[in-house]
Design an enzyme around this catalytic site. Structure first.
Site, PDB file in Angstrom:
ATOM      1  N   GLY A 255      38.025 -72.235  -6.112  1.00  0.00           N
ATOM      2  CA  GLY A 255      38.103 -73.166  -4.990  1.00  0.00           C
ATOM      3  C   GLY A 255      39.055 -72.629  -3.939  1.00  0.00           C
TER       4      GLY A 255
ATOM      5  N   CYS B 172      39.400 -68.303 -11.592  1.00  0.00           N
ATOM      6  CA  CYS B 172      40.177 -68.258 -10.348  1.00  0.00           C
ATOM      7  C   CYS B 172      40.998 -69.545 -10.171  1.00  0.00           C
ATOM      8  CB  CYS B 172      39.243 -67.992  -9.172  1.00  0.00           C
ATOM      9  SG  CYS B 172      40.110 -67.409  -7.714  1.00  0.00           S
ATOM     10  N   TYR B 173      40.625 -70.424  -9.242  1.00  0.00           N
ATOM     11  CA  TYR B 173      41.350 -71.695  -9.103  1.00  0.00           C
ATOM     12  C   TYR B 173      41.382 -72.430 -10.440  1.00  0.00           C
ATOM     13  CZ  TYR B 173      42.742 -76.267  -7.169  1.00  0.00           C
ATOM     14  OH  TYR B 173      43.403 -77.439  -6.892  1.00  0.00           O
TER      15      TYR B 173
ATOM     16  N   HIS C 250      35.807 -63.216 -10.719  1.00  0.00           N
ATOM     17  CA  HIS C 250      34.583 -64.039 -10.660  1.00  0.00           C
ATOM     18  C   HIS C 250      33.448 -63.392 -11.448  1.00  0.00           C
ATOM     19  CE1 HIS C 250      35.868 -67.056  -7.705  1.00  0.00           C
ATOM     20  NE2 HIS C 250      36.658 -66.094  -7.267  1.00  0.00           N
TER      21      HIS C 250
ATOM     22  N   GLU D 190      30.623 -64.659 -12.051  1.00  0.00           N
ATOM     23  CA  GLU D 190      29.319 -65.159 -11.595  1.00  0.00           C
ATOM     24  C   GLU D 190      28.722 -64.327 -10.463  1.00  0.00           C
ATOM     25  OE1 GLU D 190      32.257 -66.436 -11.154  1.00  0.00           O
ATOM     26  OE2 GLU D 190      32.463 -67.665  -9.356  1.00  0.00           O
TER      27      GLU D 190
ATOM     28  N   ASP E  48       7.036 -76.861  -2.106  1.00  0.00           N
ATOM     29  CA  ASP E  48       7.893 -77.888  -2.705  1.00  0.00           C
ATOM     30  C   ASP E  48       7.174 -79.237  -2.826  1.00  0.00           C
ATOM     31  OD1 ASP E  48       9.690 -75.855  -2.509  1.00  0.00           O
ATOM     32  OD2 ASP E  48      10.799 -76.710  -0.820  1.00  0.00           O
TER      33      ASP E  48
ATOM     34  N   LYS F 185      14.475 -72.364  -5.731  1.00  0.00           N
ATOM     35  CA  LYS F 185      13.142 -72.084  -5.175  1.00  0.00           C
ATOM     36  C   LYS F 185      12.263 -71.267  -6.132  1.00  0.00           C
ATOM     37  CE  LYS F 185      10.543 -72.353  -1.407  1.00  0.00           C
ATOM     38  NZ  LYS F 185      10.459 -73.536  -0.537  1.00  0.00           N
TER      39      LYS F 185
END
Ligand code: XMP
Length: 527
Positions: free
Chosen positions: A50, A77-78, A172, A174, A231, A383
């Site tokens: 964050g 991290c945060y 990170h 991710e 969609d 998507k």
């Protein structure tokens, strides 16, 4: 389920994304989520990064009950700083300089319980490439924690509780810049939290059909707008599977669709997919309202948007009245919306201590004045997952991979006044361009393509005659996020062929240009 608590990092949704890729079910909620209010018990919790400093007034903090759940916790991290700050608010300090970019992580020897730390780094190199992005750092190790990894700039790049399965990492995992970051997330979720890797599309379909049926009940009815885009079609097909003809799809032909679009969509949705669809040809109403509007593109958008809502509401009322009183069906109570996960993230992401929930752009106007509840079956999907779902539901490949088409349609691709004649020219030129793109096998290599019509005339010579006719501008772009876009690099030969065909086949055109502006400074649409 792995619970991801979002502290507002730009990367948080990627954690969810990676978990899905591992077939692990994962939910992201704002960091302020009260644990007592959860309707599930997570197998593990990830505290995201964050943009704040944990020691600042008003900085966001997780519900302390997270630490009483008795499940593994990993702070990123945060999130790492939050864990340390919880132990003692003097543990986190401002770093002398921001650390941003690649770093090499060294997994170090430690004095904690060996096994649970080993499990986190299983299959990873002792010195792995990681991505750092932080200003604050730990000044001191929280009590009962040990250092398990360090990097050049961060002596506390990885920490773990001596006994419990609580971990903090400064980097990170991710983002793709962290090589093997997904492996680390998998180690946490699978080896440590024991989450199951059984989140598949067919499991999703089964679960979602059940959820829709329970929500709507035996008699409830649902209405929804469809456009022929992926969609709305996938959402509609899912509703059809769940409740049959108690789902009413409505398509409004606004007069500025692609050539034959309304007819083709009707054919696929009704004959192909068995969806209960009403097509309303309102082109006259739209084109009459667009008459004379030429200098303000936003005005075109407003007219089309508002008229769409009016017509949709009128139709909804009609359908509701027709359905009312029949013994098979009750009132229409729900509005179907094809909202995707990125829109949900956008609205639930933690946006600071005064977090506000934003409503999804298209819904606001439709819901006003209609006492309907929203039903959003795609709200957990990205998507590409919607495309996979569409394929599994038997939606034709062509439709599943269709480029997005804007609500205001050709009206923002016809510069200046939109008249029936201008629409005809734009439609015919566009149809030739799209046909050739598909024939050349290029359709899936670009994100959007269309022929725009310019409100100017140029001179040409056709046969032996001088002509004075309009100019078409072709546009084709590649993009991943639609925020920036590059021009598609067609070969000149291909463009010449399109030009020849358009000039020969479309009355009223004597020149064809290729629009070569990237976004920014251009936009994808012309207006
Ligand atoms: P721009 O032109 O802003 O387009 O670069 C970015 C993406 O948004 C689509 N777009 C719209 N979609 N209503 C829509 O439903 C609109 O008013 C609208 N304007 C742009 C555009 O097609 C592209 O995908």
């Amino acid at each position: 389920t792995i619970l991801v608590l979002d502290f507002g990092s730009q990367y948080t949704h990627l954690i969810t994304r990676r978990m899905r890729e591992l077939n692990i079910y994962c939910e992201m909620l704002p960091c302020t989520q009260k644990i007592a209010d959860l309707d599930f018990k997570p197998k593990g919790v990830i505290l995201s990064g964050g943009p704040y400093s944990v020691y600042e007034d008003g900085a966001p903090h997780a519900d302390p009950a997270v630490f009483d759940l008795g499940v593994p916790i990993m702070g990123i991290c945060y999130g790492l700083q939050e864990i340390a700050y919880r132990a003692d608010n003097k543990n986190v300090i401002a770093g002398e300089k921001r650390e941003y970019g690649h770093a090499t992580l060294n997994v170090t020897k430690h004095s904690g319980k060996q096994e649970h730390v080993d499990r986190l780094f299983e299959g990873l190199e002792k010195d792995m490439e990681v991505w750092m992005s932080h200003g604050d750092k730990l000044g001191k190790l929280p009590e009962d924690f040990v250092v398990v990894a360090e990097s050049g700039n961060s002596p506390y790049a990885g920490i773990a509780h001596q006994e419990k399965e609580i971990y903090g990492i400064q980097f990170h995992p991710e983002v793709t810049h962290t090589k093997k970051g997904t492996q680390l997330l998998k180690n946490f979720a699978v080896s440590i939290c024991k989450a199951q890797q059984n989140w598949t599309m067919s499991a999703f379909i089964g679960k979602e059909l059940e959820r829709i049926r329970a929500l709507v009940g035996d008699k409830g009815q649902v209405i929804g707008a469809v456009s022929g885009g992926v969609d709305s079609t996938v959402a509609a097909k899912l509703m059809k599977e769940a409740i049959g003809d108690r789902f009413h799809a409505v398509m409004v032909d606004n007069g500025v669709l692609r050539k034959n679009e309304a007819k083709e969509v009707k054919e696929i949705l009704t004959k192909g997919l068995g969806i209960n669809l009403t097509v309303i040809d309102a082109s006259d109403r739209f084109l009459d309202l667009l008459k004379g509007v030429k200098d303000d593109p936003e005005k075109k958008r407003k007219i089309i948007g508002n008229t769409f809502i009016e017509i949709f509401q009128e139709k909804a009322k009609e359908i509701a009245e027709a359905a009312h009183g029949s013994d098979k069906a009750g009132d229409i109570e729900f509005l179907l919306q094809g909202t995707l996960y990125p829109d949900v993230i956008e609205s639930i992401s933690f946006k600071g201590p005064s977090a506000t929930i934003k409503t999804h752009h298209n819904v606001g106007g439709l819901l006003e004045g209609m006492h309907l509840k929203l039903i959003e079956p795609l709200r957990e999907l990205f998507k590409d997952e919607v495309r996979e779902l569409g394929t599994q539901l038997g939606i034709p490949e062509d439709l599943v991979w269709r480029h997005p088409f804007p609500g205001p349609g050709l009206a923002i691709r016809i510069i200046g006044e939109v008249t029936r004649e201008q629409v005809r020219i734009a439609q015919e030129a566009d149809a030739i361009f799209m046909e050739e793109i598909k024939k050349a096998g290029l359709y899936r290599q670009m994100s959007q393509a269309y022929a725009a019509l310019l409100p100017v005339k140029a001179v040409g010579v056709m046969g032996d005659k001088r002509v004075h006719a309009q100019v078409i501008a072709l546009r084709a772009v590649q993009t991943t996020d639609f925020m920036t876009a590059d021009v598609f690099p067609f070969e000149t030969k291909f463009l010449s062929k399109i030009s020849t065909r358009i000039v020969n086949e479309v009355d009223g055109v004597c020149r064809v240009l290729y629009e070569i502006t990237s976004k920014p400074p251009g936009t994808i649409e012309m207006e």
